[in-house]
Design a protein around this motif. Structure first.
Motif, PDB file in Angstrom:
ATOM      1  N   ILE A 113      50.940   0.871  91.412  1.00  0.00           N
ATOM      2  CA  ILE A 113      51.720   0.869  90.169  1.00  0.00           C
ATOM      3  C   ILE A 113      53.007   0.099  90.430  1.00  0.00           C
ATOM      4  O   ILE A 113      53.674   0.314  91.443  1.00  0.00           O
ATOM      5  N   GLU A 114      53.309  -0.837  89.511  1.00  0.00           N
ATOM      6  CA  GLU A 114      54.540  -1.619  89.642  1.00  0.00           C
ATOM      7  C   GLU A 114      55.736  -0.815  89.174  1.00  0.00           C
ATOM      8  O   GLU A 114      55.594   0.055  88.301  1.00  0.00           O
ATOM      9  N   THR A 115      56.913  -1.144  89.691  1.00  0.00           N
ATOM     10  CA  THR A 115      58.143  -0.537  89.169  1.00  0.00           C
ATOM     11  C   THR A 115      58.192  -0.779  87.660  1.00  0.00           C
ATOM     12  O   THR A 115      58.049  -1.913  87.212  1.00  0.00           O
ATOM     13  N   GLY A 116      58.347   0.283  86.908  1.00  0.00           N
ATOM     14  CA  GLY A 116      58.406   0.146  85.449  1.00  0.00           C
ATOM     15  C   GLY A 116      57.058   0.048  84.773  1.00  0.00           C
ATOM     16  O   GLY A 116      56.975   0.034  83.543  1.00  0.00           O
ATOM     17  N   GLY A 117      55.968  -0.031  85.571  1.00  0.00           N
ATOM     18  CA  GLY A 117      54.630  -0.139  84.986  1.00  0.00           C
ATOM     19  C   GLY A 117      54.175   1.191  84.415  1.00  0.00           C
ATOM     20  O   GLY A 117      54.713   2.243  84.769  1.00  0.00           O
ATOM     21  N   ASP A 118      53.197   1.127  83.495  1.00  0.00           N
ATOM     22  CA  ASP A 118      52.727   2.378  82.903  1.00  0.00           C
ATOM     23  C   ASP A 118      51.248   2.627  83.177  1.00  0.00           C
ATOM     24  O   ASP A 118      50.685   3.600  82.684  1.00  0.00           O
ATOM     25  N   ARG A 119      50.607   1.721  83.938  1.00  0.00           N
ATOM     26  CA  ARG A 119      49.214   1.987  84.321  1.00  0.00           C
ATOM     27  C   ARG A 119      48.932   1.338  85.677  1.00  0.00           C
ATOM     28  O   ARG A 119      49.548   0.308  86.007  1.00  0.00           O
ATOM     29  N   PRO A 120      48.010   1.902  86.446  1.00  0.00           N
ATOM     30  CA  PRO A 120      47.725   1.315  87.756  1.00  0.00           C
ATOM     31  C   PRO A 120      46.993  -0.011  87.603  1.00  0.00           C
ATOM     32  O   PRO A 120      46.310  -0.239  86.603  1.00  0.00           O
TER      33      PRO A 120
END
Ligand code: NDP
Ligand code: ZN
Length: 350
Positions: A6-13
């Motif tokens: 998961i990226e910083t600030g992301g909302d899904r893997p």
């Protein structure tokens, strides 16, 4: 190699292409077989819990893994050994007394990182490395379900702390109440049911596969909407042991009402903030006059991982088949984050 993170600030893997790690002497290169998904992963994805490593812009997910030793370097492991990694590691500032005593689970959050959760990459990648002391060997026959050793270890630690809190006198628990029929609650029921009468409280209508599992384990399902926690002693019987696995804040207090004299409640849930009006006088008096205890428990140490690996060999095969509802290959990994009971991403087979 492929990794799910998961990226910083992301909302899904999403899938990342990362370099295969190179083990240093004393480390082991592990080829990943299966990695489980649980509520903690969802909390990390939602940004409610955990953090990416200090020097990274994403976090490789996964803290419930099983794999095969590919390169043992200078360690006592051999190529082909099946292993389960423990989760906690020393913080970037260096090791500390908790790790030196092999009690990483007792470290406060600021004194450790957690692989796949908080400040360190996890195991959802084709390979990972780990220092040998953080790897627990698993019999080859138990490799398919080895990723369950981590969540089982959480239950083993809670029971260890509960027993320890009752060790000053003769405590012979006969009745347990497990709060929650999510993955952790079901594992607690599976572990306790051979030893005592178990009630499991949820809030679901029948038919439901988790209720079927509870009853197949010989436990009694309690619908908390009709019989709230504090009513369980009157409707059923008081519990010598309560294992809270809902994350419902009220349950921390109501567990004490559900206890028999001399009982103990082990709390596992990780709730958010919530205001609640409580008769603290009655709560306090009940603890004192009935010699009750409440223990909180997080993560697990080496002894609990070893106990969990032993437990893998004891639990019935049908339980694993029904409990792990979804095995998902890496190219369809999204489905593992949307499972009906418990899912695992499969990277490879033995
Ligand atoms: P889940 O969220 O998947 O399961 C929680 C279960 O509790 C669900 O079945 C839910 O029902 C049920 N539940 C929630 N509130 C109530 C309520 N008021 N009455 C009755 N049932 C309720 O989580 P897990 O099983 O993965 O984990 C359980 C808890 O433990 C979580 O809070 C998690 O964060 C925490 N945890 C703690 C660890 C530790 O080391 N201490 C390690 C891992 C997890 P329904 O599905 O119907 O909504
Ligand atoms: Zn977990």
């Amino acid at each position: 190699m492929r990794a799910i993170g998961i990226e910083t600030g992301g909302d899904r893997p999403r899938l990342f292409d990362v370099a295969r790690p190179d083990p240093a002497p004393g480390e082991v290169l592990v080829r990943t077989l299966r990695v489980g998904v649980d509520g903690t992963d969802h909390e990390v994805i939602a940004g409610d819990h955990g953090s990416v490593p200090a020097d990274a812009e994403y976090l490789v997910l996964g803290h419930e893994a099983v794999g095969v030793v590919e390169d043992p370097t200078t360690t006592a492991f051999e190529r082909g050994d099946v292993v389960v990694p423990m989760v906690r590691r020393p913080p970037p500032s260096g090791t500390n007394a908790y790790f030196e005593r092999a009690e990483p689970d007792m470290a406060p959050p600021s004194d450790c990182v957690e692989r796949g959760i908080d400040g360190a990459h996890g195991f959802m990648s084709e390979y990972f490395t780990s220092p040998a002391p953080y790897l627990v060997p698993v019999p080859a026959a138990d490799a398919p379900w080895g990723f369950l050793a981590e969540p089982i270890s959480v239950v083993e630690k809670a029971l260890d702390l509960a027993r320890a809190s009752r060790s000053a006198f003769t405590w012979t628990p006969e009745t347990a109440l497990v709060l929650g029929n999510g993955p952790l609650g079901l594992l607690a029921v599976a572990v306790l049911a051979p030893e005592m009468d178990v009630y499991c409280l949820g809030r679901r209508d029948r038919p439901d596969p988790t209720i079927d599992i509870v009853e197949s384990l010989g436990a009694t399902y309690v619908d908390g909407r009709q019989t709230p926690v504090e009513s369980v002693p009157r409707v059923h019987e008081p519990a010598d042991l309560v294992v809270e696995a809902t994350g419902e804040p009220r349950h921390a207090v109501e567990s004490v009402d559900a206890l028999a004299s001399n009982g103990v409640a082990a709390l596992l849930g990780l709730p958010g903030p919530q205001d609640l009006t409580v008769d603290v006088g009655r709560f306090h008096e009940s603890l004192v006059m009935h010699n009750k205890a409440v223990v909180g428990s997080v993560n697990a140490g080496p002894t609990h991982f070893h106990a969990a690996v032993d437990r893998l060999g004891e639990l019935p095969a049908w339980f694993f088949d029904r409990f792990v509802s979804d095995f998902v290959p890496v190219d369809r990994f999204e489905a593992a984050f949307d499972a009906s009971i418990k899912a695992a991403v499969e990277f490879d087979t033995v």
